[in-house]
Structures are given as C-alpha cells and as structure tokens.
Enzyme design. Structure first.
Site, short mmCIF file in Angstrom:
data_model
loop_
_atom_site.label_atom_id
_atom_site.label_comp_id
_atom_site.label_asym_id
_atom_site.label_seq_id
_atom_site.Cartn_x
_atom_site.Cartn_y
_atom_site.Cartn_z
N THR A 130 0.82 -1.21 0.00
CA THR A 130 0.00 0.00 0.00
C THR A 130 0.86 1.26 0.00
OG1 THR A 130 -1.45 1.27 1.48
CG2 THR A 130 -0.11 -0.37 2.52
N ASP A 131 0.26 2.38 -0.41
CA ASP A 131 0.96 3.66 -0.34
C ASP A 131 1.05 4.17 1.11
OD1 ASP A 131 -1.75 4.30 -0.01
OD2 ASP A 131 -1.77 5.90 -1.51
N GLU A 132 0.27 3.55 2.03
CA GLU A 132 0.23 4.06 3.40
C GLU A 132 1.55 3.87 4.13
OE1 GLU A 132 -3.42 3.38 5.51
OE2 GLU A 132 -4.51 3.06 3.66
N TYR A 155 -1.71 -0.66 10.99
CA TYR A 155 -1.84 -1.31 9.67
C TYR A 155 -0.65 -0.96 8.78
CZ TYR A 155 -3.25 -1.72 4.75
OH TYR A 155 -3.25 -2.00 3.39
N LYS A 159 2.34 -3.42 7.26
CA LYS A 159 2.61 -3.57 5.82
C LYS A 159 4.05 -3.15 5.51
CE LYS A 159 0.21 -4.71 2.92
NZ LYS A 159 -0.15 -6.06 2.39
P1 NAD Z 1 -9.42 -7.57 2.26
O1 NAD Z 1 -9.40 -7.32 3.73
O2 NAD Z 1 -10.67 -7.35 1.49
O3 NAD Z 1 -9.01 -9.09 1.99
C1 NAD Z 1 -7.98 -9.75 2.68
C2 NAD Z 1 -8.14 -11.25 2.44
O4 NAD Z 1 -7.06 -11.92 3.13
C3 NAD Z 1 -9.44 -11.83 3.01
O5 NAD Z 1 -10.01 -12.69 2.06
C4 NAD Z 1 -8.99 -12.60 4.23
O6 NAD Z 1 -9.81 -13.71 4.54
C5 NAD Z 1 -7.59 -13.03 3.84
N1 NAD Z 1 -6.71 -13.30 4.99
C6 NAD Z 1 -6.55 -12.53 6.11
N2 NAD Z 1 -5.66 -13.10 6.93
C7 NAD Z 1 -5.23 -14.23 6.32
C8 NAD Z 1 -4.30 -15.24 6.67
N3 NAD Z 1 -3.61 -15.19 7.83
N4 NAD Z 1 -4.08 -16.25 5.81
C9 NAD Z 1 -4.77 -16.33 4.64
N5 NAD Z 1 -5.67 -15.41 4.27
C10 NAD Z 1 -5.90 -14.37 5.09
O7 NAD Z 1 -8.23 -6.74 1.69
P2 NAD Z 1 -8.07 -6.01 0.27
O8 NAD Z 1 -8.61 -4.65 0.36
O9 NAD Z 1 -8.51 -6.93 -0.80
O10 NAD Z 1 -6.49 -5.87 0.22
C11 NAD Z 1 -5.67 -6.92 -0.31
C12 NAD Z 1 -4.21 -6.53 -0.22
O11 NAD Z 1 -4.00 -5.31 -0.92
C13 NAD Z 1 -3.76 -6.26 1.22
O12 NAD Z 1 -2.46 -6.79 1.35
C14 NAD Z 1 -3.74 -4.74 1.33
O13 NAD Z 1 -2.75 -4.32 2.24
C15 NAD Z 1 -3.39 -4.34 -0.09
N6 NAD Z 1 -3.89 -3.02 -0.51
C16 NAD Z 1 -5.23 -2.72 -0.37
C17 NAD Z 1 -5.69 -1.48 -0.81
C18 NAD Z 1 -7.15 -1.11 -0.71
O14 NAD Z 1 -7.51 0.04 -1.01
N7 NAD Z 1 -8.04 -2.00 -0.33
C19 NAD Z 1 -4.80 -0.56 -1.40
C20 NAD Z 1 -3.46 -0.91 -1.52
C21 NAD Z 1 -3.02 -2.16 -1.09
P1 TYD Z 2 -10.63 3.91 4.29
O1 TYD Z 2 -11.57 3.44 3.23
O2 TYD Z 2 -10.73 3.27 5.64
O3 TYD Z 2 -9.16 3.76 3.69
P2 TYD Z 2 -7.72 4.27 4.28
O4 TYD Z 2 -7.88 4.67 5.69
O5 TYD Z 2 -6.91 3.03 4.14
O6 TYD Z 2 -7.30 5.39 3.38
O7 TYD Z 2 -10.81 5.47 4.49
C1 TYD Z 2 -10.61 6.38 3.43
C2 TYD Z 2 -10.71 7.77 3.98
O8 TYD Z 2 -12.06 8.01 4.41
C3 TYD Z 2 -9.85 8.01 5.21
O9 TYD Z 2 -9.34 9.35 5.16
C4 TYD Z 2 -10.82 7.87 6.37
C5 TYD Z 2 -12.13 8.36 5.80
N1 TYD Z 2 -13.35 7.72 6.34
C6 TYD Z 2 -14.41 8.50 6.78
O10 TYD Z 2 -14.35 9.74 6.75
N2 TYD Z 2 -15.53 7.88 7.26
C7 TYD Z 2 -15.65 6.52 7.32
O11 TYD Z 2 -16.68 6.00 7.80
C8 TYD Z 2 -14.55 5.72 6.85
C9 TYD Z 2 -14.61 4.22 6.88
C10 TYD Z 2 -13.42 6.36 6.35
#
Ligand code: NAD
Ligand code: TYD
Length: 359
Positions: A130-132, A155, A159
């Site tokens: 992630t960019d975080e 988190y 990561k």
């Molecule tokens: P998500 O929470 O929707 O899915 C995570 C999946 O991992 C779930 O299916 C869960 O059951 C599985 N999981 C959790 N712990 C596990 C374990 N110990 N063993 C096997 N499986 C396990 O997450 P997402 O939003 O799909 O994100 C996927 C990846 O992308 C993550 O690594 C996250 O850090 C990264 N990412 C997400 C975003 C975003 O905006 N959602 C952006 C950048 C990077």
């Molecule tokens: P989120 O989807 O949790 O992603 P991340 O924290 O990983 O960027 O949140 C996106 C942005 O929205 C973040 O600045 C927090 C804000 N946010 C709200 O204002 N209200 C909400 O209920 C949630 C879940 C997030």
C-alpha cells in the site's frame, strides 16, 4: 502454464484479481489460499468451478506445513500475496492480528518460497502493498518509489514490515520478488467497512454518512480492475527486486467524494421508479452527511507518482473516477444480496464499536 498461488484471493482485491486472471489466462492454474476471515467471502468466487484451472484452499499463510504441501504438490511457480488484515480502523481497535498476518504471515510465506524454490529461475513472488507505508503528505508532492517509509497506523507499520522482509529476501537469498505499493482501491466486492462501499450502502438505506474530522483528508482512488491489470503487468514485466507505485492520478478530499457518491445515487434512484420505491428518500442524500470524531493519527494526504509504471511498463489507469464510481454504485445496486448478507451478523458489532461513541 503457470501455477499461481493467490493468497487472500477471497477478499476484495484478491477476488477481483482471480476473476480477472481467469478471464485473461484460461490455461493458468490458480490456487487460492484464504483463511476466510470476516473479510474473505467465497461468494466472490462462486463463478469458478474446481478443476484443472482452479482450486480453493481454506487456510492460513502462517501454516508452514500447509504451504510446503501446496508448493510441493501443486508445483507453485508464482505467488501473489494479497492476504492481510487491511483496515486501518480495525488496526487501531486491535493491532495484534495485523502483526500476525501481515508480518509473521508474510515471513512464513517468504520462507516457504525460499525453501521450495531451489531453482528460482522462472519463479515470481509478488507482494501487494500500500501507499500508506510512506506516511502522510502535506498539500504538495507525491510518493515516489524512493520516498522513505514513515508508517503512522498499526496497519501501515505492519505492511511496511512485510515490505522490508520481501526486500531482504530478494537481497539476501535472491528470492525472485517484486513489490507493488498501491493507492486506495474501490469497486465490486469491497467490504463495507471502507469509505466508498460504506457510503453507498448507507446512502441507499437512508442511514447517516459519517465523515471523519473535517472531511478534508485526501486520498488517491483507483478502480480495482486497473489495479489488477497493474499487478498482471508487474508479474510479467516488472524487474525483480524493484518496487512499483500504482495510483489513479485521482486525488479527492473525502467530503467531495461523499458528496459525489450522494449526487450519483440521487440521480440513479430518481431515474428508476422501482429503485426509488425500494430505497425511498426525500431530498438529497447529502443531508445524511455528518462529521464524526476523527480517526486517531489520521493521515492527511496520500498521493502517488506512478510514472515508473507508466514509463517502464506502459501501464496506466483506464478508468477515471466518474466511470469507476458509476460502475461501482451500479454493482452495489445490482447486488443487494451480497452486502445484505455481510451487513447482518458480525458487521453490526463492528459498526457499533466503531461508530457508536463517535456520533
Ligand atoms: P481484504 O481485507 O478485502 O481481503 C484480505 C483477504 O485476506 C481476506 O479474504 C482474508 O480472509 C484473507 N486473509 C486474512 N488473513 C489471512 C491469513 N492469515 N491467511 C490467509 N488469508 C488471510 O483486503 P483487500 O482490500 O482486498 O487488500 C488486499 C491486499 O491489498 C492487502 O495486502 C492490502 O494491504 C493491499 N492493498 C489494499 C488497498 C485497498 O484500497 N483496499 C490498497 C493498496 C493495497
Ligand atoms: P478507508 O476506506 O478506511 O481507507 P484508508 O484509511 O486506508 O485510506 O478510508 C478512506 C478515507 O475516508 C480516510 O481518510 C478515512 C475516511 N473515512 C471516513 O471519513 N468515514 C468513514 O466511515 C470511513 C470508513 C473512512
């Protein structure tokens, strides 16, 4: 024909990736390993049938015996590691699971690959991050691949740790690894604890739309299919040992984004009689927006410079926010069963804990 282990393949991005890869590479064998935590949902993959092209395994990336068995029996040559605890707010409520899965789990997976890939020649280990990890920006500037890591939430710290381990395994053991750092994703199958699906579902149901702090925090939003295509591109053409930033070139303030979601839902529902009967509401859903107590340590701004992906690998996002968010809203409107099943049960306990004393 590749044998691709997709960890976390039943989650939001993982399942979108599996479906994308299935369509694009019908002869690859895809093995999904997922623990099925609250965020994993087999319904996302229900269109896939077990057979020569696909296998689902319920399990934990911390289970080294299970991983060894899979590497050996399946002859895994490609790993794409999505498995993670992924929600910042949950990491604030309880960071331990983030260390267990994101740090120790990635370590266990790296060890399995190191042990089982004696000739790493044509193998690939792609770690999805992630960019975080880069921390928070001021009003100007972008995260590049050389921005120092400065994670602020449990988190992001977990990561960042996993990214460092992947880097170390490349440098120390020659593991054929590459890492991607992506901005905020949105699209189908996203669990409604994250901003966009939470706002879409609450707006449809006429429930409050909780915006943290002053709503001026900025995120860069990428439609999930563009992320899947980026991962596919890095898998086939990315240089080992490198990291690649992926982003949508689409920065938005949270409040502007929520207003936009409300406008589109107002417009969609007023144009469709049956939907306006199903989700009755008077006036604009913008009236549901309210400001709630801020997230502790809330990063102000994320913005990705993805020019390395563009120049080196020729990838660029195909969806702008307008097309991506409309597709996403339509998906949630067309699939109420998917989110109604999720928003009953455990989700309610989470929602009460997260928002109960904020409002
Ligand atoms: P998500 O929470 O929707 O899915 C995570 C999946 O991992 C779930 O299916 C869960 O059951 C599985 N999981 C959790 N712990 C596990 C374990 N110990 N063993 C096997 N499986 C396990 O997450 P997402 O939003 O799909 O994100 C996927 C990846 O992308 C993550 O690594 C996250 O850090 C990264 N990412 C997400 C975003 C975003 O905006 N959602 C952006 C950048 C990077
Ligand atoms: P989120 O989807 O949790 O992603 P991340 O924290 O990983 O960027 O949140 C996106 C942005 O929205 C973040 O600045 C927090 C804000 N946010 C709200 O204002 N209200 C909400 O209920 C949630 C879940 C997030």
């Amino acid at each position: 024909m590749r044998k691709i282990l997709v960890t976390g393949g039943a989650g939001f991005i993982g399942s979108n990736f599996v479906l994308y890869m299935r369509g694009r590479y019908p002869s690859d064998r895809i093995i999904v390993l997922d623990k099925l935590t609250y965020a994993g949902n087999l319904e996302n993959l229900k269109s896939l049938a077990s057979g020569p092209g696909y296998l689902f395994v319920k399990g934990d990336i911390n289970d080294s015996a299970l991983l060894d068995g899979l590497f050996e029996k399946e002859g895994i040559d490609t790993v794409v590691n999505f498995a993670a605890e992924s929600h910042v707010d949950r990491s604030i409520l309880g960071p331990k699971a983030f260390i267990e899965t994101n740090v120790l789990g990635t370590f266990t997976l790296l060890e399995a690959a190191r042990k089982n890939w004696s000739a790493p020649g044509d193998k690939r280990f792609l770690h999805v991050s992630t960019d975080e990890v880069y921390g928070s920006l001021g009003d100007k500037g972008f995260f590049t691949e050389s921005t120092p890591y400065s994670p602020n939430s449990p988190y992001a710290a977990s990561k960042a740790s996993s990214d460092h381990l992947v880097r170390a395994y490349f440098h120390t053991y020659g593991l054929p690894a590459v890492t991607t750092n992506c901005s905020n994703n949105y699209g189908p199958y996203q669990f409604p604890e994250k901003l966009i699906p939470l706002m879409i579902i609450n707006a449809l149901k006429g429930k409050g739309l909780p915006v943290y702090g002053d709503g001026q925090n900025v995120r860069d939003w990428l439609y999930v299919e563009d992320h899947c295509r980026a991962i596919d591109t890095v898998l086939s053409r990315g240089r080992l040992g490198e990291t690649y930033n992926i982003g949508g070139r689409n920065e938005m303030k949270n409040l502007d984004l929520v207003n936009e979601v409300c406008s589109i839902i107002d417009e969609r529902l007023s144009a469709d009689k049956s939907l306006s009967v199903k989700y009755p509401f008077k006036g604009s859903r913008k009236g549901l927006i309210h400001f709630v107590k801020d997230r502790p340590g809330h990063d102000r701004r994320y913005a990705i410079d993805c020019s390395k992906m563009e120049k080196e690998l020729g990838w660029r996002p195909e969806h702008d926010f307008n097309s991506g968010i409309r597709k996403t809203i339509d998906w949630y409107i067309d699939n109420p069963g998917w989110w109604e099943r999720i928003t009953s049960g455990e989700y309610r306990d989470y929602y009460d804990l997260q928002y109960g004393d904020r409002i």
